[in-house]
Design a protein around this motif. Structure first.
Motif, PDB file in Angstrom:
ATOM      1  N   PHE A   1      59.428  51.323   1.275  1.00  0.00           N
ATOM      2  CA  PHE A   1      59.311  51.579   0.042  1.00  0.00           C
ATOM      3  C   PHE A   1      60.744  51.729  -0.106  1.00  0.00           C
ATOM      4  O   PHE A   1      61.070  50.976  -1.200  1.00  0.00           O
TER       5      PHE A   1
ATOM      6  N   PHE B   1      61.426  47.456  -0.474  1.00  0.00           N
ATOM      7  CA  PHE B   1      60.832  47.135  -1.642  1.00  0.00           C
ATOM      8  C   PHE B   1      61.372  47.361  -2.991  1.00  0.00           C
ATOM      9  O   PHE B   1      61.266  46.854  -3.739  1.00  0.00           O
TER      10      PHE B   1
ATOM     11  N   ILE C   1      53.238  41.494   0.555  1.00  0.00           N
ATOM     12  CA  ILE C   1      53.125  43.096   0.558  1.00  0.00           C
ATOM     13  C   ILE C   1      52.312  44.421   0.977  1.00  0.00           C
ATOM     14  O   ILE C   1      53.165  44.671   1.334  1.00  0.00           O
TER      15      ILE C   1
ATOM     16  N   VAL D   1      54.571  47.183   2.944  1.00  0.00           N
ATOM     17  CA  VAL D   1      54.170  48.662   2.730  1.00  0.00           C
ATOM     18  C   VAL D   1      53.237  49.029   2.936  1.00  0.00           C
ATOM     19  O   VAL D   1      52.991  51.094   3.157  1.00  0.00           O
TER      20      VAL D   1
ATOM     21  N   ALA E   1      52.580  49.155  -4.399  1.00  0.00           N
ATOM     22  CA  ALA E   1      54.538  47.987  -4.792  1.00  0.00           C
ATOM     23  C   ALA E   1      53.452  47.892  -5.583  1.00  0.00           C
ATOM     24  O   ALA E   1      54.347  47.056  -6.278  1.00  0.00           O
TER      25      ALA E   1
END
Length: 424
Positions: free
Chosen positions: A5, A8, A122, A126, A134
């Protein structure tokens, strides 16, 4: 790939920066086209070219993001737009009107590729269990970018000129690409080129074959396309309605509406993630349909001339429902396997652009003969009808299945193998 994360969050920041450039470019490019060509028709044609190219990219984007490293695809999407804007800045003034069409084409190609690659990546970045969180961060960043881009476009163009606006646009795409390049994301191509597809099929046909195994997703995409028609109607209608409300300050209502909408969108993302984490539930296609109904109803009410306080509440509700629907939609499509996900999002992109692009044309034509409320009411009314019809179908199907199983607990969702037991 294990959940990452931290990386991200940096990706979200970079995506928000490029999204700001996209929205700034959308306004600045149209204003510049009108200024240089002196023709509203050509200005509209440039927008039509951009939307048409974005739609056509649906035929190939699924194959591209499935067969190539998605990180490189996203970097290409950003850098191609930066290069096009830089060329626009450097060519002689008499060559710029024709070059506007090239910039529109590149924006359609680069924007679509980046979007499809990112949304399909995505779960890889994650993990499936973090995809709702996300998606919430990504949507929040883009919502802020949209408001900032639209709000600052007029200021930047008026105070500093078109060259500065295009330079800022180009810089945002370069920053986004540089940010993506430095992130330790190993977004390799899919292990196979959609095993359910035939060898020489184009992306939409591959996506359609995949979706036939999960028909509920096909219905969701169809509703999303109809929702694009409604979105186009309020995007075209809001400036007209705002001008009619206050001719002396035509941007007042529309600016306030989008700012409050963004607040609602962001609040929903934060609240949704907390609720799902606390309850252990997840969101599925029924929730998506309910969100679509509430969102469309909110936009219709916004055009009825409500008092200020009521208008603020309506705009907030529109943002809440819009944020919920967007997250529910993306999260549900992301349950598809990684090998197939690029094709599904490519098909979705084509459907959404078809709905939005045709809606822009139809709404503009209808506004010459009907009020904004009538146009928005009809367009969003169709989306409401589709959402209600889908919910009714699911309810009847489950009741029938429950009776067939002898009164036991209702069977899993229509395509339970793909849903993975998601709560509705």
């Amino acid at each position: 790939m294990t959940s990452d994360f931290k990386s991200f969050r940096y990706l979200v920041a970079g995506n928000a920066i490029s999204a700001y450039g996209s929205y700034l470019n959308l306004v600045a490019l149209n204003l510049y086209a009108l200024s240089t060509t002196g023709s509203a028709g050509q200005t509209g044609l440039i927008m039509a070219v951009r939307l048409a190219v974005a739609f056509c990219m649906g035929f190939v984007s699924g194959s591209i993001v499935s067969r190539f490293n998605r990180k490189f695809v996203m970097i290409f999407g950003d850098l191609s737009q930066a290069v096009a804007l830089t060329v626009l800045l450097t060519v002689p003034a008499d060559a710029r009107p024709a070059l506007l069409y090239v910039v529109a084409v590149v924006a359609g190609v680069g924007g679509t590729l980046s979007s499809v690659a990112l949304r399909s990546s995505i779960p890889v970045i994650v993990g499936q269990d973090q995809r709702v969180r996300a998606n919430g961060l990504l949507t929040s960043g883009r919502s802020l970018a949209m408001v900032a881009g639209f709000a600052s476009a007029g200021i930047v163009v008026t105070a500093f000129g078109f060259r500065t606006a295009f330079a800022v646009d180009a810089a945002t795409f370069v920053l986004s690409a540089a940010n993506m390049a430095r992130l330790p994301l190993k977004l390799r191509r899919s292990e196979s080129a959609a095993p359910s597809a035939g060898g020489g099929s184009i992306s939409p046909m591959i996506g359609l074959r995949i979706l036939r195994a999960t028909p509920v997703l096909l219905v969701m995409i169809a509703i999303r396309a109809v929702d694009g028609l409604g979105s186009a109607s309020h995007n075209v209608g809001l400036p007209v309605y705002s001008t009619a409300l206050n001719p002396a300050h035509p941007a007042e209502f529309v600016s306030r509406f989008w700012a409050i909408w963004a607040v609602g969108n962001i609040l929903m993302q934060r609240g949704l993630v907390r609720y799902l984490k606390k309850s252990g539930r997840s969101i599925g296609e029924n929730a998506f349909s309910v969100g679509t109904i509430l969102m469309s109803a909110s936009f219709i009410i916004a055009f009825t001339g409500p008092p200020l306080i009521v208008g603020v509440v309506v705009a907030l509700c529109a943002g809440l429902a819009d944020g919920f629907t967007d997250n529910a939609y993306a999260s549900r499509l992301q349950t598809v396997s990684d090998d197939d996900r690029g094709y599904v999002f490519g098909f979705s992109s084509m459907a959404e652009n078809l709905g939005f692009g045709s809606g822009m044309v139809v709404s503009a034509l209808l506004l010459d003969h009907h009020s904004p409320l009538w146009v928005v009411g009809v367009s969003h009314g169709v989306a409401i009808a589709c959402g209600v019809a889908f919910l009714s179908y699911v309810f009847v199907a489950r009741r029938r299945e429950a009776r067939r199983s002898g009164g036991e607990k209702a069977a899993a969702p229509l395509d339970s193998a793909a849903v993975g037991g998601e709560a509705r």
